[in-house]
Design a protein around this motif. Structure first.
Motif: not given
Length: 318
Positions: A228-234, A240-244
């Motif tokens: 926040v405030p980028e409004n990004i969720v990961r 699956e590791g980093r690629d997933g």
């Protein structure tokens, strides 16, 4: 005038008691300085007319005051009382809550919350410059994050360890001959009954940050993050590791103006209004016990800094 809308004449009251006695209000929002919450809440609860209440965080500045409000409220089942811990409603945070509640990360083991931001803003009569008025930075500011930790891990706190100080902000200010005593940075560790742990990293002289809040939740099978405030969720799974890792934007199109809390205050008010209109069929999204627990963690953290040791939640609630 034909076709003109009727406009109710504005009324100004000398204080909250006069407002309550006017009979004009069914719903009250308490957004006054922290140290006034207790008195106002008790007056509303003890008033013969039913008023539904949204009280801005913190519920009160002390655990004892919170407890007295809760006891008084038990005698007023006709009232809806909700605590304004609106960070739950920030779109990226709400999305992360959904991911956790959906079981995508498995049983949560660790929560890390970083808030790197600007100093406290100037408020009426500079009340927020002193612990005696605000409850202390870790109550006034950070009850939001302790509430989120508890929400993510699904458990109650057991003990708290904190380290913090006044390093840069407000040290050159003076009010009525007194220098502000509110800390401007801290690390806080919270241990929960189910074995999960939370950590807060607070810095209030970090204006050079891309995000104000960065939240990480790690479960047995995966990890989720909100920015926040980028409004990004990961979020991603261990297998699956980093690629997933999946990345998505979290937006709520009901928000027309972000404000300082990125639209969450508006969404919180919509939620509260919905509960009020349900006329007893809905419970408050954030109840008085939630408010008390968030304050108790903050009080324990403030005491931990002062004492230089772990502080149990029982120590500040018994």
């Amino acid at each position: 005038m034909s076709g003109a809308k009727r406009v109710r004449k504005k009324q100004v009251f000398s204080g909250h008691k006069e407002l309550l006695d006017s009979g004009l209000c069914d719903v009250v929002v308490i957004s006054t300085p922290n140290m006034t919450h207790y008195e106002i809440l008790m007056d509303i609860i003890n008033h013969p007319k039913t008023h539904h209440v949204l009280v801005e965080k913190p519920l009160c500045t002390t655990v004892e005051d919170c407890r007295q409000v809760i006891e008084a409220a038990k005698k007023r089942p006709d009232m809806l009382l909700q605590v304004g811990l609106e960070y739950r409603y920030m779109p990226p945070v709400a999305k992360l809550i959904d991911i956790v509640n959906g079981g995508k990360l498995g049983h949560v083991k660790m929560v890390s919350i970083r808030e790197h931001r600007f100093p406290f803003l100037v408020k009426v009569n500079n009340w927020n410059r002193f612990n005696c008025n605000s409850g202390g930075t870790l109550v006034e500011k950070c009850c939001h994050f302790f509430d989120l930790m508890r929400l993510f891990v699904g458990s109650n706190p057991v003990r708290v360890m904190a380290s913090g100080a006044i390093d840069l902000n407000h040290k050159d200010e003076m009010y009525d001959g007194k220098v502000p005593d509110i800390i401007d940075n801290a690390y806080v560790i919270v241990e929960f009954e189910n074995g999960a742990r939370g950590m807060l990293d607070l810095c209030m002289f970090a204006e050079g940050s891309k995000n104000e809040q960065e939240i990480s939740v790690v479960g047995e099978i995966g990890k989720g993050e909100a920015f926040v405030p980028e409004n990004i969720v990961r979020y991603g799974l261990r297998v699956e590791g980093r690629d997933g890792v999946r990345t998505m934007r979290a937006e709520d199109h009901r928000i027309k103006y972000d404000g300082l809390h990125h639209g969450s205050s508006y969404l919180e008010h919509l939620n509260f209004l919905s509960a009020v209109k349900a006329e007893g069929k809905k419970i408050p999204a954030v109840d008085l016990n939630d408010g008390l627990t968030a304050v108790a963690i903050g009080v324990a953290a403030q005491l931990s800094i002062e004492m230089g040791r772990f502080v149990s939640i029982k120590e500040v609630t018994s």
